[in-house]
Scaffold this active site. Structure first.
Site, PDB file in Angstrom:
ATOM      1  N   SER A 153       0.849  -1.187   0.000  1.00  0.00           N
ATOM      2  CA  SER A 153       0.000   0.000   0.000  1.00  0.00           C
ATOM      3  C   SER A 153       0.884   1.236   0.000  1.00  0.00           C
ATOM      4  O   SER A 153       2.017   1.204   0.510  1.00  0.00           O
ATOM      5  CB  SER A 153      -0.873   0.016   1.258  1.00  0.00           C
ATOM      6  N   TYR A 194      -1.646  -0.568  10.340  1.00  0.00           N
ATOM      7  CA  TYR A 194      -1.721  -0.941   8.928  1.00  0.00           C
ATOM      8  C   TYR A 194      -0.498  -0.422   8.176  1.00  0.00           C
ATOM      9  O   TYR A 194       0.146  -1.170   7.428  1.00  0.00           O
ATOM     10  CB  TYR A 194      -3.010  -0.396   8.318  1.00  0.00           C
TER      11      TYR A 194
END
Length: 237
Positions: A143, A159
Site C-alpha cells: 500500500s 496498517y
C-alpha cells in the site's frame, strides 16, 4: 499459468480469481473459510477443472503446511503466487482503533501477523513449487500507506507499519530468490471500493486486477525487489 491467490474470497483477491479463470488459467484460491465463501463456491461449480479452493490461515504454521500439501497433491509447480490476504482492523467502522490513544497490542500483533509475517512464511513454504514453475513470480500486495516517503498522517498506525514491514520482508526475499531465477515485487493496488477500502475509494477492484495481471506477465529480472503501483509506476520506499 498456475497461480495461487491468498485472501481470495472477496475484494481484489476474488476479482483476480475471476479474471485468471476467464483467461483459462489454473487457480488455487486460498481463504480462511472456503466453505463459507459463497462466490468462490459458485466459481468452483463453474470451473471445477481449473479452480482449487484451499483453506489457509496465513498466521498458522499448521494451516500453511496443510495448504502447501494440498497444492502439492494437485500440481507439481506454480508459476505465480499473489500474496493478497490482508487485514485493516475496524476498517470503515468509524472507530479510532488505529489512532494515537486507542492503540492496542492485540490489533498491532494481528495486523503484523496477517499483513507482513504471513506473506513471508507462505512465500517461503511455496518456494519449491515456484522454482519448479515457469519464471516463478511472487507479487505481494502492499500500500502507499507503507511508503515512508509518502507517510504524512498518524492514523492508521498498525496498517501502515505492517505494509512497511511487508516491503522489507519482500525486498529481502527478492535479494535471495533472484539467484534462483525467481522474481519478487511489491505492488500498491490503489484505493479500491472494497470492504477494506470503503465506498469513498477511487477505483474498482477490476481495474487493479487487470493491471496486476498485466504487470505479472511482463516482469523482468531487473525489476526483482521493486515497489510499484498496479500500473507499474515506481513507489518511493
Amino acid at each position: 499459468m498456475r497461480v495461487l491467490i491468498t485472501g481470495a474470497n472477496r475484494g481484489l483477491g476474488l476479482e483476480l480469481v475471476c479474471q485468471y479463470l476467464e483467461r483459462g488459467d489454473h487457480v488455487f484460491a486460498a481463504s480462511r473459510h472456503p466453505a463459507d465463501a459463497v462466490e468462490l463456491q459458485r466459481l468452483h461449480q463453474q470451473y471445477a477443472d481449473r479452480l482449487v479452493l484451499l483453506a489457509l490461515d496465513v498466521t498458522s504454521a499448521a494451516s500453511i503446511a496443510a495448504a502447501v500439501q494440498a497444492v502439492n497433491n494437485a500440481t507439481d509447480a506454480l508459476d505465480l503466487l499473489i500474496n493478497n490476504a490482508g487485514v485493516y482492523p475496524n476498517a470503515g467502522s468509524g472507530d479510532a482503533h488505529q489512532r494515537l490513544g486507542q492503540l492496542t497490542h492485540e490489533d498491532a500483533i494481528e495486523t503484523m501477523q496477517v499483513n507482513a509475517i504471513g506473506p513471508l512464511l507462505v512465500s517461503q513454504a511455496l518456494l519449491p513449487l515456484l522454482r519448479a514453475g515457469r519464471k516463478g513470480r511472487i507479487i505481494s500486495m502492499s500500500s502507499g500507506q507503507g511508503s515512508l516517503t509518502w507517510k504524512a498522517t498518524g492514523d492508521p498506525y498498525h496498517y501502515s507499519a505492517s505494509k512497511a514491514a511487508l516491503n522489507m520482508y519482500m525486498r529481502s526475499l527478492a535479494a535471495e530468490i533472484g539467484h534462483m531465477g525467481l522474481i519478487s515485487v511489491i505492488v500498491d493496488p490503489g484505493w479500491m471500493r472494497t470492504d477494506m477500502g470503503g465506498n469513498h475509494a477511487t477505483q474498482e477492484p477490476a481495474d487493479s486486477a487487470r493491471g496486476i495481471i498485466r504487470l505479472a506477465e511482463q516482469l523482468h529480472a531487473e525489476e526483482n525487489g521493486s515497489f510499484v503501483t498496479w500500473q507499474g509506476q515506481p513507489v518511493p520506499w
